[in-house]
Design an enzyme around this catalytic site. Sequence first.
Site, mmCIF file in Angstrom:
data_model
loop_
_atom_site.group_PDB
_atom_site.id
_atom_site.type_symbol
_atom_site.label_atom_id
_atom_site.label_comp_id
_atom_site.label_asym_id
_atom_site.label_seq_id
_atom_site.Cartn_x
_atom_site.Cartn_y
_atom_site.Cartn_z
ATOM 1 N N ASN A 10 26.590 95.031 -8.343
ATOM 2 C CA ASN A 10 27.595 96.042 -8.610
ATOM 3 C C ASN A 10 26.945 97.369 -8.993
ATOM 4 O O ASN A 10 26.843 98.278 -8.160
ATOM 5 C CB ASN A 10 28.554 95.570 -9.697
ATOM 6 C CG ASN A 10 29.705 96.528 -9.912
ATOM 7 O OD1 ASN A 10 29.778 97.570 -9.282
ATOM 8 N ND2 ASN A 10 30.598 96.198 -10.819
ATOM 9 N N ASP A 11 26.473 97.471 -10.222
ATOM 10 C CA ASP A 11 25.948 98.750 -10.708
ATOM 11 C C ASP A 11 24.816 99.289 -9.828
ATOM 12 O O ASP A 11 24.667 100.497 -9.686
ATOM 13 C CB ASP A 11 25.434 98.590 -12.143
ATOM 14 C CG ASP A 11 26.593 98.377 -13.118
ATOM 15 O OD1 ASP A 11 27.711 98.822 -12.790
ATOM 16 O OD2 ASP A 11 26.373 97.789 -14.180
ATOM 17 N N VAL A 12 24.030 98.396 -9.240
ATOM 18 C CA VAL A 12 22.877 98.855 -8.458
ATOM 19 C C VAL A 12 23.293 99.472 -7.124
ATOM 20 O O VAL A 12 22.450 99.941 -6.367
ATOM 21 C CB VAL A 12 21.865 97.716 -8.195
ATOM 22 C CG1 VAL A 12 21.311 97.194 -9.498
ATOM 23 C CG2 VAL A 12 22.476 96.598 -7.383
#
Lengths: 465, 103
Positions: A394-396
């Site tokens: 997700n965040d990456v």
Amino acid sequence: MISANLLAIFYLISGILFILALRGLSSPETSRQGNLFGIIGMAIAITVTFLSIDNFSSGFLYVLLFLLIGGSIGAFIAFKIPMTAMPELVAGFHSLVGLAAVFVAISAFISPEVFNLGSAGNIKLASLIEMSIGAAVGAITFSGSIIAFLKLRGLMSGSPITFPGQHILNLLILISIIILTYFLCLNQSPSFFWSLIAISFLVGFLLIIPIGGADMPVVISMLNSYSGWAAAGIGFTLENTALIITGALVGSSGAILSYIMCKGMNRSFFNVILGGFGGTDQTSSKTSKEQKPVKSGNADDAAFLMKNASSVIIVPGYGMAVAQAQHALREMVDSLKKNGVKVSYAIHPVAGRMPGHMNVLLAEANVPYDEVFELEEINNDFANCDVAYVIGANDVTNPVAKTDPQSPIYGMPVLDVEKSKSVLFVKRSLSPGYAGIDNDLFYRDNTLMLFADAKKMTEDIIKNL
Amino acid sequence: MEIDPFIFRLSIFILSIFVGYYVVWSVTPSLHTPLMSVTNAISSVIIVGAIIASLAGTNLSVFNQSSIFGFLAIVLAAINIFGGFLVTQRMLAMYKKKKKDKK
């Protein structure tokens, strides 16, 4: 009985074999040979230690017995452990190294004459300082790794535990360790030694509780480093070259891994260690956000898109490990390849809970390692790729890290997933990721959200291919 | 003037840090997990200290206050040595190259 000089030379040889063991890991082809070097080095170190003992008392049999007990437990764990549990296994192993260092230091403190360090109550000053360092760092490694283990295993909440005055408390404890070591050197009283160890256990505990689940790659690497420094401290006490060399190797290895992980998150080491990142307080402020349109699809749509693509890039993350989706993923890729689709994998440095976590899982699922690429190697390829399949990451992938200087993850290197023609994002819900930041990718025109469990969705796609 | 042996050990230590630094940077990122498990295994060479410690007892009493800690440390380090090397072996065996596609 072999002479002290010969003994030292053999320890040097095992040290060199350990260096070769690490050197072998520069490529998967040489890695297996490297591991063999490591095993030989260990066998040499243990054998010559036996040979150096002149009085073969009955204690020797017990040494073999305990060696066998530990060895069988270790072998049993090594064969039984599932690959998804690697992070907690490594954390658990770190704790054992730490505790072993503490035990050896205690033993050396009680009977220094066995190690030629003087007599009880009258230990050589340098040795005393070395063993205090070894014991303190060992104890920190032990309790820190236990907390890391519990968090990774899910036996303890992965969210950071913080309280007011935490940093000041840690600082005070650190100062008290130095003062205790000073007094210990002054009068060699055992009570100072025991308090030193007890306080160090406390430090390890306090150091790790404020660090959140997704920062675990840094924590594990850091504890790896600590276990090395603890071994080196004991190595100095025992005047043993093999231990000194190994301690230095492991210490620097862990430090480099921590550095790589911090860089992967664009955060400083201290920022991670001081902890508290990704707390729930950040998410609450985002709820006021207006509803943005999201396109969602099903397995049929996803299968259609990928079947007609010429190239697909898979972006795995921790969610893939949790859902144990790696085998299903490889099956999906196999059937895509039969359709003539070119498939590669893109791995972010901090994907998963430990360095290289995703690579091991993909290797377990028989994904050839030359189809798996690191961030820098593959990031330019997204622009020419038809479909990016984001599974459990997700965040990456959040483009906000490149565009919004206000974002907490601004500056973090991310995979340019949004540049591909279409993005398939497998996720259970629209909830923000670990960092508590809404992923801009969800609302892009070329993104199709697939709301499901990673493994189930992948299996459904296979059926539709 | 004689040099304290400590200085020699310190030299070995510092040089090893440099060796470690360069060797570890050359490790490919895909093998970072095996790197951690193998460093775990080799740092358990601390077992040599544990073996010496465990023989602190005499023929009359194998177990005394100090040797017991040695024996405990042997068990812990042995778990790590066998567990660490074997699990590394298991992981490394899984890394395979792409087979030539037969079409």
